[in-house]
Design a protein around this motif. Structure first.
Motif, mmCIF file in Angstrom:
data_model
loop_
_atom_site.group_PDB
_atom_site.id
_atom_site.type_symbol
_atom_site.label_atom_id
_atom_site.label_comp_id
_atom_site.label_asym_id
_atom_site.label_seq_id
_atom_site.Cartn_x
_atom_site.Cartn_y
_atom_site.Cartn_z
ATOM 1 N N GLY A 181 -37.019 75.862 -18.483
ATOM 2 C CA GLY A 181 -38.139 76.793 -18.628
ATOM 3 C C GLY A 181 -39.228 76.384 -17.663
ATOM 4 N N ASN A 182 -40.442 76.147 -18.179
ATOM 5 C CA ASN A 182 -41.544 75.737 -17.309
ATOM 6 C C ASN A 182 -41.801 74.226 -17.370
ATOM 7 O OD1 ASN A 182 -42.655 75.494 -19.828
ATOM 8 N ND2 ASN A 182 -44.395 76.834 -19.452
ATOM 9 N N ARG A 183 -40.888 73.475 -18.000
ATOM 10 C CA ARG A 183 -41.062 72.026 -18.158
ATOM 11 C C ARG A 183 -40.138 71.270 -17.206
ATOM 12 N NH1 ARG A 183 -38.562 67.847 -20.858
ATOM 13 N NH2 ARG A 183 -36.939 69.191 -21.697
ATOM 14 N N LEU A 184 -40.712 70.349 -16.422
ATOM 15 C CA LEU A 184 -39.902 69.474 -15.591
ATOM 16 C C LEU A 184 -39.095 68.578 -16.515
ATOM 17 C CD1 LEU A 184 -39.099 68.393 -12.789
ATOM 18 C CD2 LEU A 184 -41.046 66.817 -12.945
ATOM 19 N N ALA A 185 -37.769 68.716 -16.476
ATOM 20 C CA ALA A 185 -36.923 68.020 -17.440
ATOM 21 C C ALA A 185 -36.053 66.936 -16.817
ATOM 22 C CB ALA A 185 -36.027 69.027 -18.171
ATOM 23 N N ALA A 186 -35.793 67.009 -15.515
ATOM 24 C CA ALA A 186 -34.970 65.991 -14.861
ATOM 25 C C ALA A 186 -35.252 65.994 -13.363
ATOM 26 C CB ALA A 186 -33.482 66.257 -15.114
ATOM 27 N N ILE A 189 -40.159 83.258 8.137
ATOM 28 C CA ILE A 189 -40.391 82.705 6.801
ATOM 29 C C ILE A 189 -41.904 82.599 6.594
ATOM 30 C CG2 ILE A 189 -40.125 80.670 5.325
ATOM 31 C CD1 ILE A 189 -37.452 80.144 6.695
ATOM 32 N N PRO A 190 -42.428 83.123 5.488
ATOM 33 C CA PRO A 190 -43.879 83.097 5.266
ATOM 34 C C PRO A 190 -44.429 81.670 5.316
ATOM 35 C CG PRO A 190 -42.783 84.456 3.613
ATOM 36 C CD PRO A 190 -41.699 83.762 4.386
ATOM 37 N N SER A 191 -45.580 81.515 5.932
ATOM 38 C CA SER A 191 -46.214 80.199 6.035
ATOM 39 C C SER A 191 -47.401 80.062 5.089
ATOM 40 C CB SER A 191 -46.671 79.949 7.477
ATOM 41 O OG SER A 191 -47.578 80.952 7.877
ATOM 42 N N ASP A 192 -47.661 81.093 4.283
ATOM 43 C CA ASP A 192 -48.808 81.054 3.372
ATOM 44 C C ASP A 192 -48.429 80.582 1.972
ATOM 45 O OD1 ASP A 192 -47.285 83.263 2.717
ATOM 46 O OD2 ASP A 192 -49.019 84.530 2.241
ATOM 47 N N ARG A 193 -47.229 80.005 1.829
ATOM 48 C CA ARG A 193 -46.752 79.538 0.523
ATOM 49 C C ARG A 193 -45.759 78.400 0.728
ATOM 50 N NH1 ARG A 193 -44.314 85.334 -0.211
ATOM 51 N NH2 ARG A 193 -46.076 85.604 1.145
ATOM 52 N N ILE A 217 -48.004 70.870 -7.073
ATOM 53 C CA ILE A 217 -48.170 71.988 -8.002
ATOM 54 C C ILE A 217 -49.661 72.262 -8.243
ATOM 55 C CG2 ILE A 217 -47.808 72.746 -10.387
ATOM 56 C CD1 ILE A 217 -45.147 71.176 -10.286
ATOM 57 N N LYS A 218 -50.443 71.197 -8.301
ATOM 58 C CA LYS A 218 -51.888 71.374 -8.493
ATOM 59 C C LYS A 218 -52.487 72.117 -7.303
ATOM 60 C CE LYS A 218 -55.907 68.731 -9.973
ATOM 61 N NZ LYS A 218 -56.445 67.399 -10.263
ATOM 62 N N LYS A 219 -52.031 71.782 -6.113
ATOM 63 C CA LYS A 219 -52.527 72.436 -4.901
ATOM 64 C C LYS A 219 -51.980 73.852 -4.764
ATOM 65 C CE LYS A 219 -52.971 71.615 0.069
ATOM 66 N NZ LYS A 219 -52.629 70.722 1.186
ATOM 67 N N TYR A 220 -50.702 74.020 -5.088
ATOM 68 C CA TYR A 220 -50.027 75.320 -5.015
ATOM 69 C C TYR A 220 -49.408 75.615 -6.380
ATOM 70 C CZ TYR A 220 -50.374 74.362 -0.015
ATOM 71 O OH TYR A 220 -50.832 74.062 1.236
ATOM 72 N N PRO A 221 -50.182 76.180 -7.328
ATOM 73 C CA PRO A 221 -49.674 76.394 -8.693
ATOM 74 C C PRO A 221 -48.444 77.293 -8.725
ATOM 75 C CG PRO A 221 -52.047 76.766 -8.574
ATOM 76 C CD PRO A 221 -51.554 76.637 -7.163
ATOM 77 N N HIS A 222 -47.637 77.074 -9.762
ATOM 78 C CA HIS A 222 -46.478 77.926 -9.980
ATOM 79 C C HIS A 222 -46.938 79.371 -10.148
ATOM 80 C CE1 HIS A 222 -43.720 74.644 -10.294
ATOM 81 N NE2 HIS A 222 -44.238 74.165 -11.401
#
Length: 198
Positions: free
Chosen positions: A122-127, A90-94, A185-190
């Motif tokens: 979509g791209n919005r955290l909803a729940a 499993i990749p360790s760079d993500r 998410i800030k550290k690892y953006p979508h």
């Protein structure tokens, strides 16, 4: 087909998992199915995100069980890698969202490793589902308070009684887990999808 696995003599060495990817599309009834849960495909209510799943592995998974632990389809990747003995690949760079749920498959109810799930529209955290509680984040605010609904999924699986005021003690724990999620998410953006895909 399971009969083919049995006929070929490889059933005892085969894990078969079946899971739906989303809730029903009511506009296409009767072909799409129907649910007593609120919501359907494209929504983050339980009717849109809670789906049936089956796992079959003769001699390894005890048949006839009903499991209530949370599992996400993202967990299937990590679990399959563990069972196949290639977890080190499993990749360790993500960031890998899936948790290893081998213990849940082998030991049944109560052995799941997931205590929360983030649901996006979509791209919005909803729940956010955290243990038996679920927070729905609504656009806008009410009188300076965040606009949200909170449900006890065990007592109210149809998500009918979501007044935040009945569950105020859960708002801060939800805010903390959402804050940690946003920091990640800030550290690892979508991943940004190329334009024109959707």
């Amino acid at each position: 087909r399971l009969d083919t696995l049995k006929k070929e003599g490889i059933a005892d060495n085969s894990l078969v998992v079946w899971v739906s990817d989303n809730g029903p599309m009511y506009a296409f009834w009767p072909d799409s199915g129907y649910s007593w849960l609120r919501g359907g495909k494209g929504e983050v209510y339980e009717g849109g995100v809670r789906t049936p799943g089956l796992a079959w592995w003769p001699g390894v998974i005890e048949p006839g069980q009903t499991v209530h632990d949370m599992i996400s389809t993202t967990d299937l990747f990590t679990t399959a890698a563990r069972i196949a003995g290639v977890k080190d690949k499993i990749p360790s760079d993500r960031i890998v969202d899936g948790l290893d749920q081998t213990a849940l498959l082998l030991n049944g109810n109560g052995h799941g490793r997931r205590s929360y799930i983030f649901h996006y529209s979509g791209n919005r955290l909803a729940a956010v589902r955290m243990d038996n509680m679920k927070l729905h984040i609504k656009p806008g605010s009410k009188g300076g308070l965040p606009n949200m609904e909170v449900y006890n999924i065990t007592r109210d699986p149809g998500e009918k009684f979501g007044s935040m005021y009945h569950h105020l003690s859960y708002v801060v724990p939800f805010q903390r887990i959402i804050g940690k999620h946003k920091q990640m998410i800030k550290k690892y953006p979508h991943r940004v999808l190329p334009s024109g895909i959707f």
